[in-house]
Write a protein that holds these residues in place. Structure first.
Motif, PDB file in Angstrom:
ATOM      1  N   LEU A   1       0.811  -1.009  -0.082  1.00 32.45           N
ATOM      2  CA  LEU A   1       0.051  -0.145   0.055  1.00 32.45           C
ATOM      3  C   LEU A   1       0.817   1.356   0.095  1.00 32.45           C
ATOM      4  O   LEU A   1       0.584   2.129  -0.598  1.00 32.45           O
ATOM      5  N   ALA A   2       1.955   1.189   0.944  1.00 28.06           N
ATOM      6  CA  ALA A   2       2.885   2.422   0.820  1.00 28.06           C
ATOM      7  C   ALA A   2       3.333   2.762  -0.520  1.00 28.06           C
ATOM      8  O   ALA A   2       3.435   3.803  -1.166  1.00 28.06           O
ATOM      9  N   LYS A   3       3.839   1.492  -1.327  1.00 27.65           N
ATOM     10  CA  LYS A   3       4.585   1.763  -2.600  1.00 27.65           C
ATOM     11  C   LYS A   3       3.610   2.233  -3.563  1.00 27.65           C
ATOM     12  O   LYS A   3       3.875   3.212  -4.494  1.00 27.65           O
ATOM     13  N   LYS A   4       2.235   1.802  -3.444  1.00 28.94           N
ATOM     14  CA  LYS A   4       1.071   2.524  -4.380  1.00 28.94           C
ATOM     15  C   LYS A   4       0.987   4.055  -4.127  1.00 28.94           C
ATOM     16  O   LYS A   4       0.636   4.686  -4.821  1.00 28.94           O
ATOM     17  N   GLY A   5       1.541   4.507  -2.910  1.00 24.13           N
ATOM     18  CA  GLY A   5       1.452   5.946  -2.704  1.00 24.13           C
ATOM     19  C   GLY A   5       2.491   6.815  -2.919  1.00 24.13           C
ATOM     20  O   GLY A   5       2.733   8.103  -2.817  1.00 24.13           O
ATOM     21  N   THR A   6       3.432   6.177  -3.686  1.00 28.55           N
ATOM     22  CA  THR A   6       4.718   6.842  -4.009  1.00 28.55           C
ATOM     23  C   THR A   6       4.696   7.853  -4.903  1.00 28.55           C
ATOM     24  O   THR A   6       5.393   9.129  -4.750  1.00 28.55           O
ATOM     25  N   SER A   7       3.697   7.810  -5.923  1.00 26.82           N
ATOM     26  CA  SER A   7       3.353   8.853  -6.877  1.00 26.82           C
ATOM     27  C   SER A   7       2.851  10.180  -6.106  1.00 26.82           C
ATOM     28  O   SER A   7       3.179  11.256  -6.615  1.00 26.82           O
TER      29      SER A   7
ATOM     30  N   SER B   1      -0.819  13.360  -0.184  1.00 24.42           N
ATOM     31  CA  SER B   1       0.314  12.604   0.468  1.00 24.42           C
ATOM     32  C   SER B   1       0.109  12.053   1.853  1.00 24.42           C
ATOM     33  O   SER B   1       0.086  10.859   2.022  1.00 24.42           O
ATOM     34  N   LEU B   2      -0.383  13.217   2.806  1.00 24.49           N
ATOM     35  CA  LEU B   2      -0.380  12.918   4.339  1.00 24.49           C
ATOM     36  C   LEU B   2      -1.529  12.104   4.257  1.00 24.49           C
ATOM     37  O   LEU B   2      -1.651  11.201   5.420  1.00 24.49           O
ATOM     38  N   LEU B   3      -2.734  12.399   3.642  1.00 22.40           N
ATOM     39  CA  LEU B   3      -3.876  11.737   3.992  1.00 22.40           C
ATOM     40  C   LEU B   3      -3.880  10.133   3.737  1.00 22.40           C
ATOM     41  O   LEU B   3      -4.364   9.393   4.274  1.00 22.40           O
ATOM     42  N   TYR B   4      -2.914   9.944   2.585  1.00 27.75           N
ATOM     43  CA  TYR B   4      -2.930   8.657   2.100  1.00 27.75           C
ATOM     44  C   TYR B   4      -2.170   7.603   3.547  1.00 27.75           C
ATOM     45  O   TYR B   4      -2.185   6.782   3.619  1.00 27.75           O
TER      46      TYR B   4
ATOM     47  N   THR C   1       9.220   6.361   3.024  1.00 24.19           N
ATOM     48  CA  THR C   1       9.066   6.373   1.641  1.00 24.19           C
ATOM     49  C   THR C   1       8.645   7.692   1.346  1.00 24.19           C
ATOM     50  O   THR C   1       9.272   7.841  -0.019  1.00 24.19           O
ATOM     51  N   GLN C   2       8.143   8.633   1.914  1.00 26.60           N
ATOM     52  CA  GLN C   2       8.409   9.890   1.441  1.00 26.60           C
ATOM     53  C   GLN C   2       9.452  10.629   1.194  1.00 26.60           C
ATOM     54  O   GLN C   2       9.692  11.229   0.365  1.00 26.60           O
TER      55      GLN C   2
END
Length: 609
Positions: A205-211, A264-267, A329-330
């Motif tokens: 799930l974290a990887k999906k938020g990389t963009s 980014s933060l909400l994810y 990740t961020q």
């Protein structure tokens, strides 16, 4: 021929610098490899920090077991106080050791983590300055400077996050699960399976938020660049009454950056919520399982307390680990974005064994040179040009004819598409950049000064020059009088880009800088074009002194400044269309004579006098 030792050492330093530059470009867009590059340089210090964290976490977990021993010793404690005292001493010792190891790690980290950020800023700046001027043409200075800071800050945060936020809970969870095995092996095995599943889910799930994180990093950098651009041009903003429009423009950039950061933060918050629910259920199941074992007389009271505390440790540890992981990740995304811009491969890398140019006679030659700026038509078309040593050559022609391009190519700011540029019969593209720069002094149309003292600005090309040498250069440049009239003299701060000085004063400081550098080749780029008559006269006198015994190439739109030159070259559409002395060209039909006649008509009688 034997090479002098100082020269040999200088060549070795330059070779090492070029090797580092080639190596650095391999890390563009590869944040983890870049991070390891700097960690590996100080392995011992980082190993001490890692060992301290391991020991501190081990003591913290052992203290949980110490509490269990103390509780189990209490029922028989009155009859056997030594057992209780021993359990008490062990627990206190573990607590003290826990705190001691944290402080050791923190003490070492305070030094090594900061040192790493210094290494990064130093190397990133060195790599950035090795780019040719074309690299900086379409990149605002604020964006580049903010990315250097962002890279260093991202590495600093990553080191701190891993050391104090990610590694401890990871070790705590692993150690807690191992300690649970002392009470129930099936419970421990179940925890391993559940923790692994949960960690994998968080990773995916974290990887999906990389963009989202990369979009935020790019927007943050653009806001920094916009700030520097506006503040750097505040005089222009005020002059055109554009304060409100610039505020609106900045608000728009800020709004976009804020939205990207919010997404980014909400994810991240969604991930934390999912993890919190899973770990709460896990802790409750663990405690219930332990109570069932206790009711079956397969666990002691101390075991119940141990499992309860370990449950909370796993709950908080996995929660902290999830938070740290998404934060990592961020920051990895920001590090990757910044490094991909800063570590763009150099367009004109210096050859690894480039010899220094030997400038005995400062001749300049263009050999069938063709050049075009990216995406535009050719500026120079097969230009052939020879300038003898000690010759003064003026360049004139319409705007866009290629005059400034000729000066830029002499300085090797760009690589010709065809042909070559030679100094002293040596191709400048094959010689070392340092030796080329040492051979050339430049006085531009808009003299750039640093926000430093006048002394530092004049010494810029010769940092070790003595103050008497600086004063002699100032005297030759006709700037000693106005410097002496300033309260701090040579220690006066020039202001940002020299804004505390007039245009004529800045120009004379630039001439003093060129005189002190004493290079055999002098390039003048419309050095008197924007000055009043009085300033031009003072500067013209200073230029005459500067041009003595040098090869001079000058661009000038005032033909009066070229009358003492040996040759005038008329450049039009990338070619030399006229070549001769001022007197010869004044008699020939063409651009020079037409321009000369127009300027003579505009000259007033007072100016002629």
């Amino acid at each position: 021929m034997d090479i002098p030792e100082p020269t040999r050492r200088r060549h070795i330093r330059h070779a090492r610098r070029r090797a580092r530059s080639r190596e650095m470009s391999r890390y563009a867009g590869k944040p983890l490899r870049l991070l390891w590059r700097y960690l590996a340089r100080r392995k011992v210090s980082h190993l001490i920090v890692l060992t301290s964290v391991l020991a501190a976490v081990g003591c913290a977990l052992a203290s949980q077991y110490g509490i269990k021993n103390l509780i189990d010793a209490l029922p028989s404690g009155r009859a056997h106080p030594a057992v209780v005292m021993r359990a008490f001493v062990i627990l206190v010792g573990l607590i003290l050791a826990d705190n001691l190891f944290w402080r050791v790690g923190g003490w070492i980290a305070a030094r090594v983590f900061v040192t790493v950020t210094g290494d990064i800023r130093r190397e990133m700046f060195a790599y950035l300055t090795a780019h040719p001027p074309a690299f900086f043409a379409d990149k605002p200075p604020g964006v580049l400077s903010s990315r250097i800071s962002a890279t260093a800050n991202a590495v600093y945060v990553l080191e701190n996050t891993v050391s104090w936020t990610a590694l401890p809970p990871c070790l705590t969870v692993v150690g807690a699960i191992a300690m649970v095995a002392t009470v129930s092996v099936p419970m421990s095995a179940a925890l391993v399976a559940i923790s692994a599943t949960l960690a994998f889910a968080v990773f995916v799930l974290a990887k999906k938020g990389t963009s989202r994180h990369q979009a935020f990093a790019a927007r943050a950098a653009s806001v920094d660049g916009e700030l520097v651009d506006i503040i750097g041009n505040m005089g222009l903003v005020r002059a055109f009454g554009a304060v409100r429009s610039e505020r609106r423009r900045f608000d728009a950039h800020l709004s976009t950056e804020t939205q990207a950061r919010t997404r980014s933060l909400l994810y991240l918050e969604k991930l934390r919520l999912l993890h919190a629910l899973a770990t709460a259920l896990l802790s409750a199941a663990m405690l219930g399982w332990t109570l069932w074992l206790w009711s079956m007389d397969r666990a002691t009271t101390g075991d119940v307390v141990l499992i309860s505390s370990l449950g909370f440790a796993i709950l908080h540890g996995t929660r902290d680990l999830a938070v740290a992981f998404v934060d990592l990740t961020q920051h990895v995304a920001r590090l990757g974005e910044a490094s991909s811009i800063l570590l763009t491969p150099h367009d004109m890398p210096e050859h690894h064994d480039a010899p220094p140019l030997q400038v005995r006679e400062a001749t300049i030659e263009f050999r069938d040179v063709t050049f075009a700026y990216p995406g535009r038509r050719p500026v120079l078309n097969g230009l052939n040009l020879q300038i003898r040593a000690g010759e003064r050559v003026g360049l004139i022609g319409p705007s866009g004819a290629g005059k400034s391009t000729i000066l830029a190519l002499i300085q090797h700011f760009y690589e010709p598409a065809g042909g070559s540029v030679a100094i002293s019969d040596q191709d400048i593209a094959k010689g070392s950049l340092d030796s080329l720069q040492a051979a050339i002094s430049v006085v531009p149309q808009d003299a750039s000064l640093f926000h430093r003292s006048l002394l530092e600005n004049i010494r810029y090309g010769v940092p070790k020059a003595s103050e008497p040498e600086v004063r002699r250069a100032c005297e030759d440049a006709n700037c000693l009088d106005f410097i002496a009239a300033m309260p701090d003299g040579l220690n006066t701060i020039a202001g940002d880009r020299g804004t505390r000085l007039s245009g004529g004063q800045r120009q004379r400081i630039a001439i003093a800088r060129a005189i002190l550098r004493d290079s055999p080749i002098l390039l003048l780029d419309e050095a008197t074009s924007s000055l009043d008559s009085a300033s031009e006269a003072a500067i013209q006198t200073a230029l005459e002194r500067l041009m003595q015994n040098r090869t001079v190439v000058a661009i000038a739109h005032r033909l009066s400044t070229l009358q003492s030159f040996d040759r005038i070259l008329v450049i039009n559409r990338g070619r030399v269309t006229q070549d001769g002395s001022p007197a010869e060209l004044a008699q020939q039909p063409g651009i020079y004579r037409d321009t000369l006649m127009r300027q003579r008509k505009r000259t007033t009688p007072s100016e002629l006098a």
